[in-house]
Write an enzyme that holds these catalytic residues in place. Structure first.
Site, PDB file in Angstrom:
ATOM      1  N   CYS A 355       1.267  -0.856  -0.171  1.00 36.04           N
ATOM      2  CA  CYS A 355      -0.356  -0.060   0.237  1.00 36.04           C
ATOM      3  C   CYS A 355       0.741   1.357   0.292  1.00 36.04           C
ATOM      4  CB  CYS A 355      -0.938  -0.140   1.956  1.00 36.04           C
ATOM      5  SG  CYS A 355      -1.469  -1.883   1.384  1.00 36.04           S
TER       6      CYS A 355
HETATM    7  O1  KQY Z   1      -4.912  -0.830   1.414  1.00 35.42           O
HETATM    8  C1  KQY Z   1      -4.531   0.552   0.846  1.00 35.42           C
HETATM    9  N1  KQY Z   1      -4.187   0.621  -0.445  1.00 35.42           N
HETATM   10  C2  KQY Z   1      -3.690   1.947   1.978  1.00 35.42           C
HETATM   11  C3  KQY Z   1      -5.135   1.411   3.277  1.00 35.42           C
HETATM   12  C4  KQY Z   1      -5.261   2.839   3.983  1.00 35.42           C
HETATM   13  C5  KQY Z   1      -5.371   3.059   4.762  1.00 35.42           C
HETATM   14  C6  KQY Z   1      -5.475   4.683   5.321  1.00 35.42           C
HETATM   15  N2  KQY Z   1      -5.354   5.172   6.751  1.00 35.42           N
END
Ligand code: KQY
Length: 363
Positions: A355
């Site tokens: 992420c």
């Molecule tokens: O899973 C993702 N690609 C991003 C996670 C974002 C979490 C925001 N607090």
């Protein structure tokens, strides 16, 4: 001069490469918001440094950093990591960076999705999100890459491709009313095909349990290469994740991809279950969007790893399950070097290594 094309990538002969294909560079963004990262984001910053360091040994890394944090980030990051000043609202580069497509003739272009902080005013995690929404365009400008505006709300973590015609996503996230409520599933699928050059979209039912992104696919599974995937798993029938993984397994077992292959599925056991501690919760500022209460189940997953140029950067999350997860990854990627980075601090922010990174493909 980088231009925004008015045409569509697939019609122009572009498609999205798989993550297992070669990368020119990786982009990240520096964490600092204190209602997502505990203790003024200092522990998370240390973790981001280690992720960047592990990547930079095989792939050049650029870190986007606010003006306020520039000196701190520049001082903490190794010299071989490029630091550029760029405003963001948080630090999830997978979701705010451009998704790249290539044309097999040495050209690449970025796709700018619309970003609404995982749900806008319906169930988004923060407001405003305007600076995050500009990041993909700014990166394309910096890299002098032409781009497209897809005109749909989507985050990079909501899609995985095998680079050979198949896209993996899920209904929980892409059909959530907080994303593109005015569009049907068929219309969304057509946008994905037009922009990513894929022939077949595999719609899994849901994402990982208690994932605050409305179930991003990159927290549930990953693609090894065409015809092979990694799936988050648990044998604990009392865990709500159990039924989710069972449904995903049944779906993937019965699916064929764009080239009519059945899929080889590597099961990777989830860590924990992991929960936010009192001490961790006490270090996070309260805000409207993000729930950070002691005892809350964390959306921990070993599927949230990055593949880059012969290396797998995997999150280390639980002494009990780290080694079994490493073995699954090594079996799935026998030619890759598996590098683990302690990643609980990233998990506390709601995601993990996949992420916080976004690749720019080599052309
Ligand atoms: O899973 C993702 N690609 C991003 C996670 C974002 C979490 C925001 N607090």
């Amino acid at each position: 001069m980088a231009k925004v094309c008015k045409t569509k990538p697939a019609a122009d002969g572009f498609d999205m490469p798989g993550e297992h294909e070669p990368h020119a560079e990786i982009w990240m963004a520096w964490p600092e918001r204190s209602d997502n990262w505990r203790d003024g984001a200092k522990p998370a910053q240390g973790c981001f440094v280690e992720v960047a360091r592990a990547i930079a040994e095989v792939t050049p890394v650029t870190m986007a950093v606010s003006a306020a944090q520039y000196e701190n980030a520049r001082g903490r990051l190794p010299e071989n990591i490029r630091v550029v000043e760029m405003s963001t609202n948080d630090s999830w580069m997978r979701d705010i960076g451009p998704t790249y497509v290539t044309n097999g003739q040495g050209e690449r272009r970025g796709i700018q999705w619309d970003f609404n902080a995982w749900g806008g005013l319906v169930d988004g995690l923060y407001f405003p999100w305007d600076k995050d929404d500009q990041v993909a365009g700014k990166i394309c400008e910096i890299l002098r890459d032409d781009s497209y505006k897809a005109g749909i709300i989507l985050e990079g973590g909501a899609i995985h491709t095998d680079g050979d015609g198949t896209l993996f996503t899920n209904e929980e996230c892409l059909l959530h009313p907080s994303r593109n409520a005015n569009m049907s599933q068929d219309e969304i699928e057509q946008v994905l095909k037009d922009n990513l050059g894929v022939e077949k979209v595999l719609w899994l039912p849901e994402g990982l349990f208690n994932d605050e992104t409305n179930g991003h696919i990159d927290n549930l599974m990953h693609v090894v290469k065409p015809g092979e995937v990694i799936l988050s798993w648990t044998e604990d029938t009392r865990d709500p994740q159990y039924e989710i993984s069972q449904r995903a397994f049944a779906f993937l077992s019965n699916a064929t991809d764009a080239k009519d292959r059945t899929l080889k599925i590597h099961k990777i056991h989830i860590p924990g279950p992991l929960y936010l501690t009192e001490r961790e919760a006490a270090g996070i500022d309260m805000s409207d969007g993000m729930e950070r209460e002691a005892g809350q189940r964390l959306a921990g997953s070993y599927a949230n790893f990055l593949i880059t140029n012969g290396r797998i950067i995997m999150p280390l999350l639980d002494p009990k399950w780290d080694d079994p997860a490493r073995q699954v990854l090594q079996a799935a990627f026998p030619e890759h070097e598996i590098v683990g980075v302690a990643a609980r601090e990233i998990l506390l922010g709601g995601g993990n290594i996949h992420c916080i990174t976004q690749q720019v493909p080599a052309v």
